[in-house]
Design an enzyme around this catalytic site. Structure first.
Site, PDB file in Angstrom:
ATOM      1  N   LYS A 270       0.845  -1.192   0.000  1.00  0.00           N
ATOM      2  CA  LYS A 270       0.000   0.000   0.000  1.00  0.00           C
ATOM      3  C   LYS A 270       0.886   1.250   0.000  1.00  0.00           C
ATOM      4  O   LYS A 270       1.833   1.333   0.781  1.00  0.00           O
ATOM      5  CB  LYS A 270      -0.912  -0.038   1.248  1.00  0.00           C
ATOM      6  N   GLU A 353     -19.974  -4.404  10.122  1.00  0.00           N
ATOM      7  CA  GLU A 353     -20.898  -3.558  10.884  1.00  0.00           C
ATOM      8  C   GLU A 353     -22.021  -4.370  11.527  1.00  0.00           C
ATOM      9  O   GLU A 353     -22.414  -4.113  12.669  1.00  0.00           O
ATOM     10  CB  GLU A 353     -21.476  -2.464   9.985  1.00  0.00           C
ATOM     11  N   ARG A 381     -25.689  -1.056   6.923  1.00  0.00           N
ATOM     12  CA  ARG A 381     -25.445  -2.498   6.806  1.00  0.00           C
ATOM     13  C   ARG A 381     -26.045  -3.274   7.985  1.00  0.00           C
ATOM     14  O   ARG A 381     -26.230  -4.481   7.897  1.00  0.00           O
ATOM     15  CB  ARG A 381     -23.929  -2.762   6.803  1.00  0.00           C
TER      16      ARG A 381
END
Ligand SMILES: Cc1ncc(C[n+]2csc(CCOP(=O)(O)OP(=O)(O)O)c2C)c(N)n1
Length: 648
Positions: A270, A353, A381
């Site tokens: 990353k 979530e 969600r």
């Protein structure tokens, strides 16, 4: 163009792309580190696939910038994430190769499976691939997809982009599993075997299938036995170097020929190629405009709601029942200090979530006081879990709903403008919105005393700072003064609003962040000779019915103000209440319209959609047209300096 490029040309291309990305995102802000990590992966995908004919789905979609550049959108990059500009996520209306509007995590495998199954049923002919990060792989939806794909043996390529990071370091046992796979011998063996096998794959004829089968057979033994993905019915390849274009292209070409589901485990870094992002990939995950040399953000957001909300919990931690939960957003929601100070009482559950909410229900059943910090848009969600697991059981879970309302440049998929609508009707749930930091803290402390489910929603960005006089409060219901100066953190009585101004022409009844706007609008309107009442609503559920009805009975027109869509919001609650009481008073709801609000600056969108100070002032004077003489109206509008039609 890419298709005919030599290895050297491809290397130069990746170099140019990185330079382009860094300089442009430094100006517009955006998801830099994730994109820097997938430059070679995207170039290889474009070389091996026909991106307009084949279907490539990017999970979350925040890493699709290179794909945009390679599909002719580079000239528009200065408009990235701006109002009317190109989106920071794939958008089907932007380009034919953007096949799916992502934004919320972990959905790519399910969507790709749908496309792959429809391909089979309609007799279409294209490849389908899902690119999913190891962070997104912590989301439960991804496993529902894997499970179903494995079972149906759908022909589908899943490319797992493993950079060991979600926004911060990835967590969970699957992350540990990936780490074991990375440490295995598979990588070296896969490299060697792919090369060997590719040489044996002829271009046409029956032998191709035979070779592909053989490839599958060989590769099956190239990895650590018992990988999770093999158990789920996938043919697993990897891990492979995600920065080696040649190898990636060879592998893509090979797996395209296989029937059934394939998972290709690609390892990337990353932030690759930009020192500041490599050093601090979490900070460069999503960043505002910054200085390229130092990596420092150009605009400091100042004291944010997230910092205030995280800091307040740290201060409350003396109550040992308090625990905190984050769904892969520890730093963005302001919980880093709490996590460091109380590692045993802090849980990063991953991008999960729904699990976070039911887990919190369990903690509350065990006698604890869980605070669940989730962005408004992602809490969608967990709607069923909020309703059934927490509220139907009346458990004392506190939902800290960050980024409620308009969030700005991330656009449609990220605005938190639905939470008042999806929470207000849930029985047992108290829904609050603070006007400033003191009130946020007071609400958090109050929530612990309520002993029932509570939601506190607050916006993105800097905390509101109201003039001192607006923190001296009186009861809106009876006019009996209960002084609560700034710094009074005594529990707030459930359903009690706060009157900030008394007036006789119009009453502004504002929720949360809109109080600051109402204060300014009331001041301007006051100067124009319009006497405004102003109430800080504090509670959306239960609303302060007595206070609202009193205003209705006095026949003062009411303007409700909320950073939520109008449907199912506070304005509707007020309208229904007054109708039930037979109060014929006019209610003007100031709220977001019933549509997916696009990207843009928060202030810009608030203005465009009629929610900023200027527009509120104008809309109130327009409303009062019915109550004012034509002459007075003209003079008012002249003073504001805008035409009454300006709003349309
Ligand atoms: C449902 C949902 N929850 C949270 C987020 C916020 N979010 C965006 S990207 C991200 C991390 C994704 O990590 P990964 O998939 O590994 O991608 P990377 O940026 O590391 O390439 C998170 C948590 C989201 N987009 N959707």
């Amino acid at each position: 163009m890419i298709k005919g490029m030599t290895d050297r040309e491809l290397d130069l291309l990746t170099y140019d792309i990185r330079g382009f990305l860094i300089s442009h995102v430094a100006e517009t802000g955006g998801h830099l580190a994730s994109n820097l990590g997938v430059v070679e992966l995207t170039v290889a995908l474009h070389k091996a696939f026909d991106v307009c004919r084949d279907r490539i789905i990017w999970d979350v979609g925040h890493q699709s910038y290179i794909h945009k550049i390679l599909t002719g959108r580079a000239p528009e990059f200065s408009t990235l994430r701006r109002y009317g500009g190109i989106s920071g996520f794939p958008k089907t209306n932007e380009h034919e190769s953007d096949v799916y509007n992502s934004g919320h995590s972990s959905s790519s495998i399910s969507a790709a499976m749908g496309l792959a199954e429809s391909r089979a049923l309609t007799g279409a002919d294209y490849h389908v691939a899902a690119v999913i990060g190891d962070g997104a792989l912590t989301g439960g939806l991804a496993y529902e997809g894997l499970n179903n794909v494995g079972n149906r043996q759908t022909k589908l390529i899943v490319i797992l982009n493993d950079n060991e990071m979600s926004i911060s370091k990835n967590t969970g046992s699957v992350a540990q599993h990936l780490s074991r796979l990375r440490a295995s011998q598979g990588y070296q063996q896969t490299k060697h075997l792919v090369k060997e096998s590719m040489q044996r794959i002829p271009k046409v004829g029956d032998r191709m299938v035979h070779s592909a089968e053989r490839l599958k057979e060989i590769m099956r033994h190239a990895v650590v036995p018992g990988s999770l993905f093999e158990a789920l019915g996938f043919t697993y390849f990897g891990p492979v170097d995600g920065h080696n274009i040649r190898e990636l292209v060879d592998l893509f070409e090979a797996v395209k020929q296989l029937d059934g589901p394939v998972l290709l485990h690609v390892v990337t870094k990353k932030g690759k190629g930009y020192r500041n992002a490599e050093k601090n990939p979490g900070r460069f995950h999503g960043i505002g405009p910054f200085d390229v040399e130092t990596g420092k953000e150009l605009v400091s957001p100042g004291r944010t709601w997230s910092k205030a909300a995280g800091g307040a919990l740290l201060d409350m931690a003396g109550d040992e029942r308090i625990v905190a939960i984050s769904a892969a957003m520890t730093e963005p929601v302001g919980l880093s200090s709490f996590a460091a100070a109380y590692p045993d009482r802090f849980y990063d559950v991953g991008i999960a979530e729904a699990h976070a909410v039911t887990f919190a229900a369990g903690l509350a059943m065990g006698g604890l006081r869980p605070f669940v910090y989730i962005y408004s848009t992602f809490l969608q969600r967990a709607y069923d879990q909020i309703m059934m697991d927490v509220c139907a059981q009346n458990l004392p879970v506190v939902f800290m709903i960050d980024r409620a309302g308009c969030v700005g440049n991330d656009g449609e998929t990220h605005h938190g403008v639905f939470d008042l609508s999806y929470l207000s009707h849930i029985p047992n749930l108290v829904v609050m919105a603070p006007k400033d930091e003191d009130e946020l803290i007071r609400m958090m402390k109050s929530a612990v005393t309520y002993d029932r489910p509570t939601a506190i929603r607050y916006p993105r960005g800097r905390v509101c700072r109201l003039p001192k006089e607006y923190s001296v409060t009186s009861s809106a219901t009876s006019g009996v003064t209960s002084i609560a100066t700034s710094g009074d953190f005594s529990p707030i009585e459930i359903g009690r609003s706060e009157r900030l101004l008394t007036g006789h022409d119009v009453e502004l009844r504002a929720v949360g962040k809109m109080v600051e706007i109402a204060v300014e609008a009331a001041e301007i309107l006051g100067k124009l000779g319009i006497s405004c009442g102003l109430v800080n609503e504090r509670f959306v559920t239960p609303p302060d019915a007595a206070s609202i009805i009193l205003t209705g009975q006095r026949n003062i027109p009411i303007v409700t103000m909320e950073d939520n869509v109008a449907k199912g919001g506070f304005g509707e609650t007020v309208t229904v209440l007054l109708t039930e009481q037979g109060c014929p008073v006019r209610v003007l709801p100031i709220a977001w319209p019933d549509e997916f609000v696009p990207q843009g600056g928060v202030d810009e969108l608030m203005h465009t959609y009629g929610l900023d100070v200027a527009q509120v002032t104008l809309r109130v004077t327009e409303l009062l047209r019915h109550y004012q003489s034509e002459e007075r109206m003209k003079s008012l509008l002249k003073k504001i300096g805008e035409s009454p039609q300006g709003e349309d």
